[in-house]
Design an enzyme around this catalytic site. Structure first.
Site, PDB file in Angstrom:
ATOM      1  N   CYS A  91     -25.441  19.226  18.891  1.00 55.53           N
ATOM      2  CA  CYS A  91     -24.156  19.940  18.772  1.00 55.53           C
ATOM      3  C   CYS A  91     -23.611  19.831  17.352  1.00 55.53           C
ATOM      4  O   CYS A  91     -23.054  20.790  16.805  1.00 55.53           O
ATOM      5  CB  CYS A  91     -23.139  19.371  19.755  1.00 55.53           C
ATOM      6  SG  CYS A  91     -23.667  19.515  21.471  1.00 55.53           S
ATOM      7  N   ASP A 130     -12.779  46.079  21.575  1.00 56.35           N
ATOM      8  CA  ASP A 130     -12.184  46.574  22.824  1.00 56.35           C
ATOM      9  C   ASP A 130     -12.052  45.458  23.856  1.00 56.35           C
ATOM     10  O   ASP A 130     -11.710  45.723  25.011  1.00 56.35           O
ATOM     11  CB  ASP A 130     -13.031  47.729  23.394  1.00 56.35           C
ATOM     12  CG  ASP A 130     -14.492  47.315  23.631  1.00 56.35           C
ATOM     13  OD1 ASP A 130     -14.843  46.131  23.398  1.00 56.35           O
ATOM     14  OD2 ASP A 130     -15.302  48.167  24.042  1.00 56.35           O
TER      15      ASP A 130
HETATM   16  C1  BEZ Z   1     -27.050  17.085  21.758  1.00 51.44           C
HETATM   17  O1  BEZ Z   1     -26.176  17.784  21.268  1.00 51.44           O
HETATM   18  O2  BEZ Z   1     -27.839  16.464  21.063  1.00 51.44           O
HETATM   19  C2  BEZ Z   1     -27.182  16.983  23.244  1.00 51.44           C
HETATM   20  C3  BEZ Z   1     -26.051  17.042  24.033  1.00 51.44           C
HETATM   21  C4  BEZ Z   1     -26.200  16.930  25.422  1.00 51.44           C
HETATM   22  C5  BEZ Z   1     -27.464  16.764  25.986  1.00 51.44           C
HETATM   23  C6  BEZ Z   1     -28.570  16.733  25.165  1.00 51.44           C
HETATM   24  C7  BEZ Z   1     -28.444  16.840  23.787  1.00 51.44           C
END
Ligand code: BEZ
Length: 221
Positions: free
Chosen positions: A46, A138
């Site tokens: 993430c 829209d």
């Molecule tokens: C990650 O962002 O590394 C991750 C988050 C949740 C589950 C697996 C990986």
């Protein structure tokens, strides 16, 4: 099943975010929008994804696309994690250039069908998958992508599909496999030969096929 389908007007939800409370349609104004969810703050993939999205902000702005992220974490976690995200880009000065929605009650994630039942936090609660929603001016859903937590997205691909969406919203064309801006495009099948000739003064090239059908028509947009 909850969720939003292509062509649906995207829900005008209210949400707490890192820039305060928003109503989604007001947030978008007349712009295109991209809402992308991630499973959890302070996780590795993430962090790389949001850092990449942050580094591409100018590319989204250039296309008139407002960005907003979402996960099931709190505003406080989002604010703290944002510093790590920017640090990943070796930028310790700038704030994260887009807001993050705090869906800690999972109401929005349920409404939009974003939860991944196979990915859970330490309390057994489901996490958000890696969803991407592209919304047009829209307010209708133009594209959705759904990845599991274990696979990070490709934000260059997201920019590429936005280029395709914006082009095909304006012209009667479709973009072929692996298309990128500047490449030839396909004339949409519903356009007659006469209509195609008038729409595309630069010319239409039709590929001969064993079927004899003239549906593989290229033009330069
Ligand atoms: C990650 O962002 O590394 C991750 C988050 C949740 C589950 C697996 C990986």
């Amino acid at each position: 099943m909850p969720g939003v389908l292509l062509g649906d007007v995207f829900p005008n939800f209210e949400a707490e975010t890192t820039i305060g409370k928003i109503k989604f349609h007001d947030f978008l104004g007349d712009s295109w929008g991209i809402l992308f969810s991630h499973p959890k703050d302070f996780t590795p993939v993430c962090t790389t994804e949001l850092a990449c999205a942050a580094s591409l902000t100018k590319n989204f702005q250039k296309r008139g696309v407002k960005m907003i992220a979402l996960s099931i974490d709190s505003v406080e976690d989002h604010r703290n994690w944002s510093k790590d995200v920017m640090a990943f880009n070796d930028d310790l000065e700038s704030p994260l250039p887009f807001p993050i929605i705090a869906d800690d009650k999972r109401e929005l994630s349920v409404q939009l069908g974003m939860l991944d039942p196979d990915e859970r936090d330490k309390d057994g609660m489901p996490l958000t998958a890696r969803c991407v929603f592209v919304v047009g001016p829209d307010k209708k859903l133009k594209l959705s992508i759904l990845y599991p937590a274990t696979t990070g997205r490709n934000f260059d691909e997201i920019l590429r599909v936005i280029d395709s969406l914006q082009l095909t919203a304006q012209k009667k064309v479709a973009t072929p496999v692996n298309w990128k801006p500047g490449d030839k495009v396909m004339v949409i099948p519903t356009l007659s030969e006469a209509e195609a000739a008038s729409h595309f003064p630069s010319g239409v090239t039709t590929k001969e096929l064993p079927s004899g059908k003239k549906y593989l028509r290229y033009t330069q947009p």
